[in-house]
Design an enzyme around this catalytic site. Structure first.
Site, mmCIF file in Angstrom:
data_model
loop_
_atom_site.group_PDB
_atom_site.id
_atom_site.type_symbol
_atom_site.label_atom_id
_atom_site.label_comp_id
_atom_site.label_asym_id
_atom_site.label_seq_id
_atom_site.Cartn_x
_atom_site.Cartn_y
_atom_site.Cartn_z
ATOM 1 N N HIS A 27 0.906 -1.268 -0.021
ATOM 2 C CA HIS A 27 -0.029 -0.055 0.061
ATOM 3 C C HIS A 27 0.789 1.205 0.025
ATOM 4 C CE1 HIS A 27 -3.389 -2.304 1.949
ATOM 5 N NE2 HIS A 27 -2.280 -3.037 2.469
ATOM 6 N N THR A 29 0.218 4.961 2.059
ATOM 7 C CA THR A 29 -0.425 5.470 3.132
ATOM 8 C C THR A 29 -1.516 6.344 2.575
ATOM 9 O OG1 THR A 29 1.239 7.092 3.614
ATOM 10 C CG2 THR A 29 1.430 4.895 4.637
ATOM 11 N N GLU A 92 2.682 -0.895 4.518
ATOM 12 C CA GLU A 92 2.237 0.538 4.260
ATOM 13 C C GLU A 92 3.583 1.194 4.078
ATOM 14 O OE1 GLU A 92 -0.686 2.269 3.568
ATOM 15 O OE2 GLU A 92 -2.128 0.704 4.380
HETATM 16 ZN ZN LIG Z 1 -4.184 0.486 0.659
#
Ligand SMILES: [Zn+2]
Length: 224
Positions: A27, A29, A92
């Protein structure tokens, strides 16, 4: 389960251990600082978390034991897997989605991925992005993320040179995307997701031109 299955009495086995993660979800953030992200993931009302957060200076914060279920994937689907949180580790990376990732972050990420891949025998194809499992709902880690560099290092699958590729006339792009793992329910969203990842372009266009199809064709061949 006990109520609905009428079998004999409970007899506990001694042969078990904890389940292992089999996917890694990457991901960005979409926040403005690492401090902000760490605060969000430690605030009960946010209802979100991740196993690891990588700050711009390359520092890796480990926030949850790898064996526990973080709340990072949300409503998602990959192949027939609809509970990605139960089978994945969420990483993240501190990035607002519209800026390059730092060299320190990427170096730390590659080291972390190598450790996880080895520790849990995670298949190369199972290093994917949040957008891959939630087309139309998520775009992270977005166009600046260097998926090709990751694939070159053994994390994720990348397409091959398309110079001499001839796509068969009956090639079905959507079915190819499904075989790669995508949920193809929203065909526009999945095509945009594909281009964002494999061509690093953001587009409103929902069509695949000949060049796009060649890329997809070489990619899906690796999943057949
Ligand atoms: Zn995400």
């Amino acid at each position: 389960m006990k109520d609905s299955i009428s079998t004999g009495k409970w007899i506990g086995t001694t042969n078990f251990n904890l389940r292992k993660p089999n996917f890694v979800i990457i991901h960005h953030t979409a926040q403005n600082s690492c401090e902000q992200t760490l605060k969000t993931f430690t605030t009960a009302k946010s209802q979100v978390s991740a196993h690891y957060v990588i700050c711009k200076d390359g520092i890796i914060h480990h926030m949850l034991n790898d064996y526990l279920r973080a709340w990072q994937a949300g409503i998602s689907k990959w192949g027939n897997n609809t509970d990605i949180n139960s089978s994945s580790i969420g990483i993240e990376i501190d990035n607002n989605g519209f800026e390059p990732f730092t060299d320190q972050q990427l170096n730390s990420l590659l080291t972390l991925l190598a450790t996880l891949k080895k520790a849990y025998s995670i298949p190369t194809a199972n290093f994917i992005g949040h957008q891959d499992i939630a087309p139309g709902r998520k775009v992270d880690p977005n166009v600046h993320f260097p998926w090709q560099k990751l694939a070159d290092t053994g994390f994720g699958i990348w397409w091959t040179d398309t110079t001499n590729v001839a796509v068969p006339v009956d090639f079905n792009s959507l079915q190819a995307l499904r075989i790669v793992g995508y949920d193809i329910k929203d065909s526009i969203a999945v095509i945009q997701t594909f281009k964002r990842k494999y061509e690093q372009i953001e587009t409103k266009d929902a069509m695949l031109n000949d060049g796009d199809k060649k890329i997809l064709y070489t990619l899906y061949k690796k999943f057949e």
